[in-house]
Design a protein around this motif. Structure first.
Motif, short mmCIF file in Angstrom:
data_model
loop_
_atom_site.label_atom_id
_atom_site.label_comp_id
_atom_site.label_asym_id
_atom_site.label_seq_id
_atom_site.Cartn_x
_atom_site.Cartn_y
_atom_site.Cartn_z
N THR A 89 -5.43 6.26 -2.18
CA THR A 89 -4.93 5.13 -1.55
C THR A 89 -4.58 4.31 -2.92
O THR A 89 -5.51 4.23 -3.72
CB THR A 89 -6.11 4.26 -0.88
OG1 THR A 89 -6.42 5.08 0.51
CG2 THR A 89 -5.60 2.81 -0.80
N ASP B 281 -11.48 3.33 -1.94
CA ASP B 281 -10.84 3.67 -0.63
C ASP B 281 -10.58 5.29 -0.94
O ASP B 281 -10.76 6.02 0.01
CB ASP B 281 -9.79 2.93 -0.11
CG ASP B 281 -9.45 3.30 1.32
OD1 ASP B 281 -10.44 2.88 2.20
OD2 ASP B 281 -8.34 3.72 1.61
N THR B 282 -10.21 5.61 -2.11
CA THR B 282 -9.69 6.79 -2.59
C THR B 282 -10.97 7.65 -2.38
O THR B 282 -11.21 8.80 -1.90
CB THR B 282 -9.00 6.95 -3.85
OG1 THR B 282 -7.85 6.20 -3.83
CG2 THR B 282 -8.80 8.43 -4.41
N GLY C 272 -5.69 1.04 5.78
CA GLY C 272 -5.96 0.93 4.20
C GLY C 272 -5.78 -0.33 3.75
O GLY C 272 -6.51 -0.88 2.91
N SER D 97 -8.44 0.07 -4.13
CA SER D 97 -7.89 1.28 -4.03
C SER D 97 -8.71 2.45 -4.78
O SER D 97 -8.62 3.59 -4.13
CB SER D 97 -6.60 1.33 -5.52
OG SER D 97 -5.74 0.22 -4.99
N GLN E 21 -0.08 5.33 0.43
CA GLN E 21 -1.17 6.08 0.51
C GLN E 21 -0.67 7.53 1.17
O GLN E 21 0.12 7.66 1.67
CB GLN E 21 -2.21 5.37 1.60
CG GLN E 21 -1.74 5.09 2.93
CD GLN E 21 -1.85 6.41 3.87
OE1 GLN E 21 -2.87 7.15 3.89
NE2 GLN E 21 -0.87 6.27 4.66
N SER F 119 -1.94 3.76 6.69
CA SER F 119 -1.41 2.67 6.05
C SER F 119 -2.23 1.08 6.50
O SER F 119 -2.71 0.55 5.60
CB SER F 119 0.07 2.64 5.77
OG SER F 119 0.43 3.77 5.24
N LYS G 247 -12.06 8.31 1.30
CA LYS G 247 -11.33 9.47 1.73
C LYS G 247 -11.45 10.85 1.00
O LYS G 247 -11.27 11.88 2.03
CB LYS G 247 -9.62 9.16 1.37
CG LYS G 247 -8.90 8.18 2.02
CD LYS G 247 -7.59 8.13 1.72
CE LYS G 247 -7.07 6.90 2.83
NZ LYS G 247 -5.53 6.75 2.37
N ILE H 137 0.73 -1.33 -0.03
CA ILE H 137 0.11 0.12 -0.01
C ILE H 137 0.84 1.38 0.06
O ILE H 137 2.00 1.27 0.66
CB ILE H 137 -0.85 0.00 1.31
CG1 ILE H 137 -1.93 1.24 1.06
CG2 ILE H 137 -0.13 -0.09 2.50
CD1 ILE H 137 -3.04 1.44 2.15
#
Length: 429
Positions: free
Chosen positions: A236, A412-413, A381, A409, A231, A378, A416, A229
């Motif tokens: 992410t 999760d991005t 994530g 990815s 991030q 991290s 965020k 990962i």
């Protein structure tokens, strides 16, 4: 005969050392939840959270939230008495007076929409036959729409629902029969669709000043692989590789690593990379020190180092944007690491040597407010991969594993940045 007796005595002695040692999760198949209390206290993963003296539940002054009535509901129902509760006389001709209003949130009855798509061809005056979209060879005439594919992807990746349960969910909740093979194909097809978005995330990460890195084992087709990962606060990127060395990041991010400040644990690979600077995760060190406190409750060395790190973190929290000179903190740490602790168990000296090695990378977060003191982001994530592994055991194909990493990815991005995760999946179509 004498040799056999001697060998028997030696084997008996070696066996007795194991029989006399209490069994726990470290030396037997006993699960951690069945560990004796002393082992539980000394476990390395013991929480760092301190017990609070506050009462359980919402605290005084906490602003509660209550659902509010909407101005324009989708449906309106009228309820009123039909007969008098006292004399039984009919009230049908009596005009009702609005007394109070409530609203109920519910879901509509769920049933799939079967949309037939008819494709026509037109023949031009020149004799040319024009088709809107030729049907692919071997293709099924019945396919699943984007919403079904997006929901299947969301539940599989974001909610970690395995294919068998996902198949049952679609059947019982949506009245849609879909095979586990089809579900797997839907996830794998998302790998190609996600490549442009993954490229954008990677390019933005390469331009980032501070990035957190971590890695964790995952199994793919029965072999140990590594989930990596990279991030930031708003990005992410997780990806799968067969190795755990520095070469993985160097090949993926190239020269951009020279401009990055890396927030990591003490894995040796990170310190062979030519980063602009490093910040070691203090949360990891605090957990290691808490473990030492559990081993020897009488010693004070680990407690003093722990207190020093906590004071540094507290100072940063009290001054979130102020640049703080770390020299005084480093000097206090040097005094503690130079103390003679040979009278303590070997774990203490091992940790002290580790702290000395990363001495210059412990307090960089004080000098630069943009650097976090830990790498917990991290770990959060990459936790999704560990949850998936606990539920499903392993990835059955490389494409399936890479698709899971790529979709995670992207979702999760999106999370965020305060965006809908399922909408992020729909945007890939």
């Amino acid at each position: 005969m004498g040799r056999l007796l001697k060998e028997n005595r030696e084997l008996h002695k070696r066996l007795s050392t194991y029989e006399d040692t209490p069994k726990d999760s470290n030396n037997s198949s006993t699960p951690p939840t069945k560990d004796p209390l002393p082992t539980e206290i000394a476990r390395r993963t013991k929480s760092l959270r301190q017990k609070s003296d506050k009462p359980i539940g919402g605290q005084k002054g906490h602003p509660g939230t209550t659902r509010k009535l909407v101005e324009y509901p989708d449906e309106t129902e009228r309820f009123m008495a039909e007969v008098c509760s006292r004399c039984g006389q009919s009230l049908e001709e009596v005009e009702g007076v609005l007394e109070h209003v409530t609203q109920e949130i519910d879901l509509p009855s769920i049933h799939p929409i079967l949309r037939e798509r008819r494709f026509y061809k037109k023949v031009c005056t020149c004799g040319c036959s024009n088709s809107y979209a030729p049907r692919g060879k071997g293709g099924n005439a019945v396919t699943f729409g984007e919403n079904i594919r997006a929901i299947a992807t969301y539940l599989s990746v974001v909610q970690c629902v395995p294919y068998q349960r996902l198949q049952s969910l679609f059947s019982n909740l949506f009245n849609i029969e879909i095979s586990q093979g089809t579900l797997a194909n839907i996830i794998r097809e998302m790998l190609d669709k996600s490549k442009p978005a993954i490229g954008q995330i990677e390019n933005q990460l390469k331009e980032s000043k501070v990035a957190g890195f971590d890695e964790s084992g995952c199994y793919c087709k029965g072999k140990l692989n590594w989930s990596w990962i990279a991030q930031t606060t708003y990005l992410t990127l997780v990806f799968r590789q067969t190795g755990r060395g520095a070469k993985v990041l160097e090949e993926r991010f190239g020269d951009s690593l020279k401009n990055m400040i890396a927030v990591t644990d003490r894995h040796a690979a990170y310190f062979t990379i030519d980063f602009l600077n490093n910040q070691v995760c203090l949360a990891h060190l605090l957990r290691n020190l808490e473990y030492l406190n559990g081993i020897d409750k009488e010693q004070t060395w680990a407690k003093q180092v722990q207190q020093l790190l906590r004071e540094a973190i507290h100072t940063r929290k009290q001054n979130p944007r102020q640049q703080i000179n770390p020299e005084s903190w480093i000097k206090q740490l040097d005094i503690l690491t130079k103390q003679n602790i040979d009278h303590l168990s070997k774990e203490f000296n091992q940790l002290r040597k580790g702290i000395v090695k990363c001495r210059d990378f412990l307090f960089n977060f004080l000098d630069d407010p943009d650097i976090p003191a830990d790498n917990n982001a991290s770990e959060r994530g990459i936790r999704k991969l560990k949850i998936k592994q606990k539920i499903s055991g392993a990835f059955r194909s490389e494409n399936g594993a890479d698709a899971f990493h790529a979709i995670h990815s992207i979702t999760d991005t999106a999370w965020k940045n305060g965006q809908s995760q399922i909408q992020a999946i729909l945007n890939l179509y």
